[in-house]
Scaffold this motif. Structure first.
Motif, PDB file in Angstrom:
ATOM      1  N   SER A  79       0.847  -1.182   0.000  1.00 14.91           N
ATOM      2  CA  SER A  79       0.000   0.000   0.000  1.00 14.91           C
ATOM      3  C   SER A  79       0.889   1.241   0.000  1.00 14.91           C
ATOM      4  O   SER A  79       2.091   1.164   0.273  1.00 14.91           O
ATOM      5  N   VAL A  80       0.273   2.382  -0.319  1.00 14.42           N
ATOM      6  CA  VAL A  80       1.035   3.624  -0.335  1.00 14.42           C
ATOM      7  C   VAL A  80       1.689   3.862   1.021  1.00 14.42           C
ATOM      8  O   VAL A  80       2.836   4.273   1.114  1.00 14.42           O
ATOM      9  N   ALA A 121      -1.518  -0.893 -10.081  1.00 17.35           N
ATOM     10  CA  ALA A 121      -2.277  -0.671  -8.847  1.00 17.35           C
ATOM     11  C   ALA A 121      -3.543  -1.500  -8.906  1.00 17.35           C
ATOM     12  O   ALA A 121      -4.258  -1.487  -9.901  1.00 17.35           O
ATOM     13  N   HIS A 165      -6.716  -2.678  -6.066  1.00 10.75           N
ATOM     14  CA  HIS A 165      -7.242  -2.689  -4.712  1.00 10.75           C
ATOM     15  C   HIS A 165      -6.350  -1.907  -3.778  1.00 10.75           C
ATOM     16  O   HIS A 165      -6.114  -2.305  -2.649  1.00 10.75           O
ATOM     17  N   GLY A 166      -5.828  -0.807  -4.264  1.00  9.06           N
ATOM     18  CA  GLY A 166      -5.057   0.056  -3.403  1.00  9.06           C
ATOM     19  C   GLY A 166      -3.647  -0.435  -3.151  1.00  9.06           C
ATOM     20  O   GLY A 166      -2.901   0.184  -2.413  1.00  9.06           O
ATOM     21  N   ARG A 167      -3.281  -1.563  -3.737  1.00 10.77           N
ATOM     22  CA  ARG A 167      -1.922  -2.046  -3.536  1.00 10.77           C
ATOM     23  C   ARG A 167      -1.149  -1.927  -4.844  1.00 10.77           C
ATOM     24  O   ARG A 167      -1.689  -2.180  -5.911  1.00 10.77           O
ATOM     25  N   TYR A 168       0.100  -1.566  -4.717  1.00  6.54           N
ATOM     26  CA  TYR A 168       0.945  -1.465  -5.898  1.00  6.54           C
ATOM     27  C   TYR A 168       1.814  -2.709  -5.983  1.00  6.54           C
ATOM     28  O   TYR A 168       2.333  -3.181  -4.978  1.00  6.54           O
TER      29      TYR A 168
END
Lengths: 503, 386
Positions: free
Chosen positions: B342-343, B372, B374-377
């Motif tokens: 995640s960020v 990206a 589901h909010g994950r990179y």
């Protein structure tokens, strides 16, 4: 003999003026109330009779007709008791006629005591009279809208004494100052830099905020610290919020006015009606309205009923809830900031390889959260538990007071645009207030062209970027780094097909 | 057993429609002769003439009475379903114990499963794994499916969710690649799970979808392990991509071991439950599958020159459009965890302000080095199509 007394009833969060006409004539003894009273209002007959008798007056053994006008509005509750009692006393010549100059609001006890009513604030505003008599406990509340015209009474006997000029009317006691609010401090949150940043941005811009993360990640802890970052309500908002709280029967603070932004955290079993308001007669304001001017915090968003959540869409969009029932409708203000926390899946471990949810359970969980609802969050942040080493070692974060100062400064900039916070800017205002520079525009164009950003997403990113610029006190146009930060604070949550692998 | 006459085929098809009439009973029908078996079954006995063991046999006479074998047959022909019976020259040879052979197979699609014995058939590899795959498993399965098809290998899987679907998604539509094969548990017209409908059509269009049961049959629970044995039988190697400690894929792996089909497992992070099963297989001495080359070597196929990259990751630092890469970009790519970050995790890992990290992530996304979801990179794994 006829007596006409002014009073009010409550519909939604608004007072409705009611004229109580009492007619006493010869005939078979009878006591009838007409003009659409509800059950509790009709019971006034028994309360008024007992109260008059206990106050040492006679109850006329004549034909008594009470009409509540306008007859099209349903009268709810016992707030008209006092007006009916005064009407009977005047009509039976037990009280001088000048008593009819005032308006009356109050419920009666059988012993003749005058009790406070729910919604005194909006009803006091609705009573059309040069002065207003209310119960002692309602005094400060009523004084908020008609400060110099409120008199208070404790009993019918006292009222008669004052009306006959034998003793002076008592005035409401001024409210005491509120004790300092005790809100948890942001300094207690270790790590989670991005989540803290999102909280600050949410406080400054009033943006809707969603925390996603496994249990124990501190989502609730973070959200509970949002009120500590918000400044006091403006006087207009404070009165509006106090009106709603009064109408809902919530105790107002000791100073009388709700000055702190409310923080409402209904449990996830809350029904749709309790959330957005309604009910069959009074159309009571729900949690969404009680959170107006402040924060509506929905913990475990995924556990709320889909109906309840979808009912929130109208207030999120328009700032009001319109509830309509067969016989009446009301517009309840609901200008709240939505803050929500949810697990990524029922067991909370999705994406870590330790998820134990069944495929069907996961699909069910996601169906509850409609895309349109998730789309309305300007800020969507993934939170994960801070490692124990960080918990022990990390220096405490900035205290709420420091962050609140920055937030207040950013809000001043937002108010210069004619709104309370950037969330309330409409599309045209937003475009005018937040132009992009060249690099930001190119970045966004590529993101939209490649499908990484939707049209609605673009507008949300613009609003958040404007708040970021406000916080940093950077003038327009917005640069690429600001826009990229806004995009990073809005994690893409596309639920639906990721595990099929057939993307 | 000699080839059956058309009447016997139709009767056998009707028997296959009976409740509880599985491959073992179909095989014993073939053994005693379909006509004789039919005679027994219409009287409520087992197809070999024995007394019926289960309760389902009681319903057989009534069910057969309602059936019209000719009509059933015509329905399959009209639907374009090919039917092969054990002993037919076109019936696939399966690497299975003879007692496990399916008596009938139904398939649809341009590529018959191992049917054409006169030509050299392509080697085939089964890609199996959990339905609850992580991002890592999905990426690896998709990548392996893609590269195997490219290298001329037939990818076999079960069209389930997760790893199965990802493997097929990677294998379909590879230009010049070998078409994939799917083995399903229900009838060929019962798409299950419905979410894979499009993928199912794509596999059917290019390769073949195979089933052991006639049209219209729901995929009952017990059919899935039965389906897995056909997956094993149709494959030269079984690769388990991701599996929990107790997973159906581990059962498939042990079926393969019993049948003498080599099993390979993709190593996974020790922190991931979804890789606990595959890691356990590795501990048990199963061959690791790190890249497609490991599979190709085991098959005895020369790895194609283009198919050598590590599974699941491209080297972002040496990526072609990386001219403007700064130390921050490199640090971010290095900080990306398996399964995505995640960020918040990235900001804490690289210690840069959120604005700079956000900008760098957007740039990495534009260069398709990072994706990206589901909010994950995460790093992109899928190679650019050649």
């Amino acid at each position: 003999m006829l007596a006409i007394v002014r009073s009010a009833t409550l519909l939604g969060v608004h007072g409705q003026p009611v004229t109580v006409e009492v007619h006493v004539s010869s005939g078979l003894p009878c006591f009838a109330i007409v003009g659409l009273p509800d059950a509790s209002c009709r019971e006034a007959r028994d309360r008024v009779r007992a109260a008059l008798l206990c106050s040492g007056r006679t109850f006329p053994l004549m034909r008594i007709t009470v009409n509540l006008a306008p007859s099209g509005v349903r009268k709810v509750g016992a707030g008209l008791d006092l007006a009916i009692a005064v009407g009977i006393l005047v009509a039976s010549e037990q009280l001088p006629k000048d008593a009819l100059a005032a308006g009356y609001l109050g419920e009666l006890g059988l012993d003749g005591s005058v009790r406070p009513v729910v919604g005194a604030l909006p009803m006091a505003a609705a009573v059309d009279a040069p002065s207003l008599v209310v119960a002692e406990a309602n005094g400060p509340e009523a004084a908020l809208v008609v400060p110099d015209r409120v008199c208070t009474v404790g009993t019918i006997a006292e009222l008669i004494e004052c009306a006959e000029g034998r003793s002076p009317w008592s005035r409401p006691r001024p409210g005491e100052p509120d004790p300092p609010a005790r809100v948890p401090d942001l300094a207690e949150v270790r790590g989670n830099l991005v989540a803290r940043r999102a909280l600050e941005v949410a406080a400054a811009g009033g943006h809707h905020l969603l925390f996603v993360g496994p249990p124990g990640g501190g989502k609730t802890m973070l959200a509970e610290r949002l009120p500590g970052l918000l400044g006091e309500l403006s006087p207009d908002r404070a009165l509006e919020v106090s009106t709603i709280h009064s109408a809902a029967g919530q105790a107002l603070p000791r100073s009388g006015l709700v000055r702190r932004p409310p923080f409402r955290a209904p449990h996830h079993t809350t029904s749709q009606v309790a959330l957005v308001g309604g009910g069959s007669h009074a159309l009571r304001p729900g949690e969404a309205s009680l959170a107006s001017g402040g924060v509506l915090f929905l913990d475990e968003l995924g556990e709320f009923s889909p109906h309840a959540l979808d009912a929130l869409r109208q207030p999120l969009e328009q700032g009001v809830v319109r509830v309509a029932r067969a016989h009446s409708s009301a517009t309840l203000p609901a200008r709240f900031q939505l803050v929500a926390a949810m697990n990524p899946c029922p067991c909370g471990a999705l994406g870590t390889g330790a998820c134990r949810c069944s495929e069907a359970g996961l699909a069910r969980y996601r169906r509850r959260l409609s895309g349109p609802l998730l789309d309305r969050f300007d800020l969507r942040v993934l939170v994960r538990p801070t490692a124990s080493a960080d918990l022990l070692a990390a220096a405490p974060g900035e205290p709420s007071a420091v962050v609140a100062d920055r937030v207040a400064a950013a809000r001043v900039r937002a108010r210069a645009r004619g709104v309370e916070c950037n969330r309330e800017l409409d599309a045209a205002q937003l475009e005018a207030a937040a132009p992009f520079d060249r690099s930001a525009e190119q970045l966004l164009r590529r993101a939209v062209d490649e499908g990484r950003l939707s049209g609605r997403g673009l507008r949300r990113v613009r609003a958040v970027a404007l708040t970021l610029a406000d916080l940093a006190d950077v003038p327009a146009p917005l640069g690429a780094a600001t826009v990229a930060e806004a995009m990073a604070l809005r994690a893409e949550l596309r639920f639906g097909d990721e595990l099929g692998g057939a993307a | 057993m000699s080839a059956l006459g058309p009447g016997d085929r139709r009767r056998l098809l009707a028997l296959a429609h009976l409740e509880g009439f599985g491959p073992a009973r179909l095989r014993s029908s073939l053994r005693v002769g379909v006509e004789r078996a039919w005679g027994y079954v219409v009287t409520g006995r087992e197809p070999d003439g024995g007394a019926s063991a289960g309760g389902s046999a009681r319903g057989w006479p009534a069910q057969l009475h309602r059936m019209d074998p000719d009509e059933l047959w015509d329905r399959h022909v009209a639907a374009g379903v090919q039917i092969t019976v054990l002993g037919d020259p076109g019936h696939p040879e399966l690497a299975l114990d003879p007692l496990d052979h399916p008596a009938m197979l139904f398939w649809r699609g341009p590529h018959a499963p191992r049917a054409d014995v006169t030509r050299r058939r392509p080697p085939s590899v089964a890609l199996v794994g959990t339905r609850r795959a992580t991002r890592y498993g999905v990426e690896v399965a998709r990548d392996l499916g893609h590269r195997l098809a490219q290298a001329g290998v037939e990818v076999v899987s079960g069209l389930a969710l997760g790893v199965d679907a990802a493997a097929h998604a990677g294998a379909v539509g590879v230009p010049g690649g070998t078409p994939p094969l799917a083995v399903v548990a229900g009838g060929l017209d019962v798409v299950y799970p419905a979410r894979n409908r499009e993928l199912w059509r794509a596999v059917e269009h290019q390769g073949a979808v195979v089933s052991e049961v006639p049209l219209g049959q729901r995929p009952e629970r017990w059919r899935f392990p039965a389906r897995n044995r056909i997956v094993v039988g149709l494959s030269d190697i079984v690769v388990v991509v991701e599996s929990h400690l107790r997973g159906g894929s581990l059962i498939t792996a042990s079926l393969a071991a019993d049948a003498g089909v080599p099993v390979m497992a993709v190593p996974g992070p020790v922190t991931s439950d979804a890789s606990a099963g595959t890691n356990a297989l590795l501990v048990d001495g199963c061959a690791p599958c790190r890249t497609v080359d490991d599979v190709l070597l085991a098959l005895g196929v020369d790895p194609a020159p283009s198919a050598g990259a590590t599974v699941g990751a491209t080297d972002a630092t040496s990526g072609a459009p990386g001219a403007h890469r700064s130390p921050l970009h490199r640090a971010l790519v290095d900080a990306l965890e398996v399964g995505g970050s995640s960020v918040g995790e990235l900001v804490e890992a690289v210690g840069a302000p959120l604005g700079a990290v956000g900008l760098a992530l957007v740039e990495l996304e534009e260069d398709r080095l990072v994706v990206a979801e589901h909010g994950r990179y995460a790093r992109t794994a899928r190679p650019a199509p050649p």
